[in-house]
Design an enzyme around this catalytic site. Sequence first.
Site, mmCIF file in Angstrom:
data_model
loop_
_atom_site.group_PDB
_atom_site.id
_atom_site.type_symbol
_atom_site.label_atom_id
_atom_site.label_comp_id
_atom_site.label_asym_id
_atom_site.label_seq_id
_atom_site.Cartn_x
_atom_site.Cartn_y
_atom_site.Cartn_z
ATOM 1 N N CYS A 145 0.941 -1.131 -0.108
ATOM 2 C CA CYS A 145 0.004 -0.069 -0.062
ATOM 3 C C CYS A 145 0.788 1.319 -0.029
ATOM 4 C CB CYS A 145 -0.967 0.032 1.191
ATOM 5 S SG CYS A 145 0.089 -0.194 2.828
ATOM 6 N N HIS A 225 -2.654 5.108 6.896
ATOM 7 C CA HIS A 225 -1.384 5.540 6.915
ATOM 8 C C HIS A 225 -1.288 6.970 6.513
ATOM 9 C CE1 HIS A 225 -0.106 1.390 7.318
ATOM 10 N NE2 HIS A 225 -0.448 1.089 5.915
#
Length: 351
Positions: A145, A225
């Site tokens: 990711c 994140h």
Amino acid sequence: MTERSRIRVGVNGYGVIGKRVADAVAAQDDMVLSGVADITADWRLKMAARKDYALYASTEDRAAPMREAGFDLNGTLDDLLGAVDVIVDCTPKKVAAKNVEIYRQKDLRFILQGGEKHEVTGHSFVAEANYESAIDRKCTRVVSCNTTSTVRTLTALKRAGLLRRARGTLLRRATDPWESHLGGIMNTLVPEPEIPSHQGPDAQSVDPELDVVTMAVKVPETLAHLHYWSVQLTREASKAELLDAFRASSRIALIEIGDGLSAINAVKEMMADLGRPHDNLYEVALWADMLMVQGDELFYAYIVDNQAIVIPETIDAIRALTGREHDAARSIAATNRALGIGMVADSLGRG
């Protein structure tokens, strides 16, 4: 398109990524989900059964316990592999590397996720950066990711002729939300012990020309994140020019604190309001009003949903490996259309 002409896709591992890949495959006009394989016999696979997905046991020894739990299995992984053109392996880290031997023996095309090493497939994939190099390959690896977001944003700057080098700091969430009761961290921060962190070299496995260094720290939250980037440009540029460079990528969504999207939780709530399955944020959500440029230096920040950002990449990788679509832009557009990518900008009046 008839079902016979569609790409037959199997998913091995029905976890956080696997269930999203399965749903995304089922949403494509040119693909058919042949089935999903797993070893579990709990609520997760019951959700797949509710969707009428064909179920398989990933290993022979799990077939009996799964049937005893009430699952109507179509067979084992071996049976699923005989009915697909591509297998997408979404099993836990290091398990997939062992499965590769099986896929190779059966001469199958396969896709791994970013938890595996680049060397296992010899190719790492981000659609906007290197789609063409994956066409007709036997296998590829959709990068993690954080690496996906890094390559997407830096590729946008590179295509505009603006990227010289990039330095990024990653604030990594501690664990997946559904597992937060099992582990994670509390009242502390945990730095990755090496600089660069692995995301920078991983990005270079997709595009070796990127001059990128990353540093990372694990933080006590689970939503997504957060990245901060400092980029030296090839020349002085205006903020408007840089925003246009990012806007040229359909998978970067420009958001603004001025709209109340001032934190990760607000952005995820917006995904829920948009009706995205699992609140999926497929795009890199980059704060346009936070972005700043000073001469030839650029500073910006964005959000990465590690459960969702790799899903459109996986769909494009399926088309590339099978050679059904040789044009990256057409594949990306088809995937975006099926997954509703572009809704963020439209809903904010910036489409």
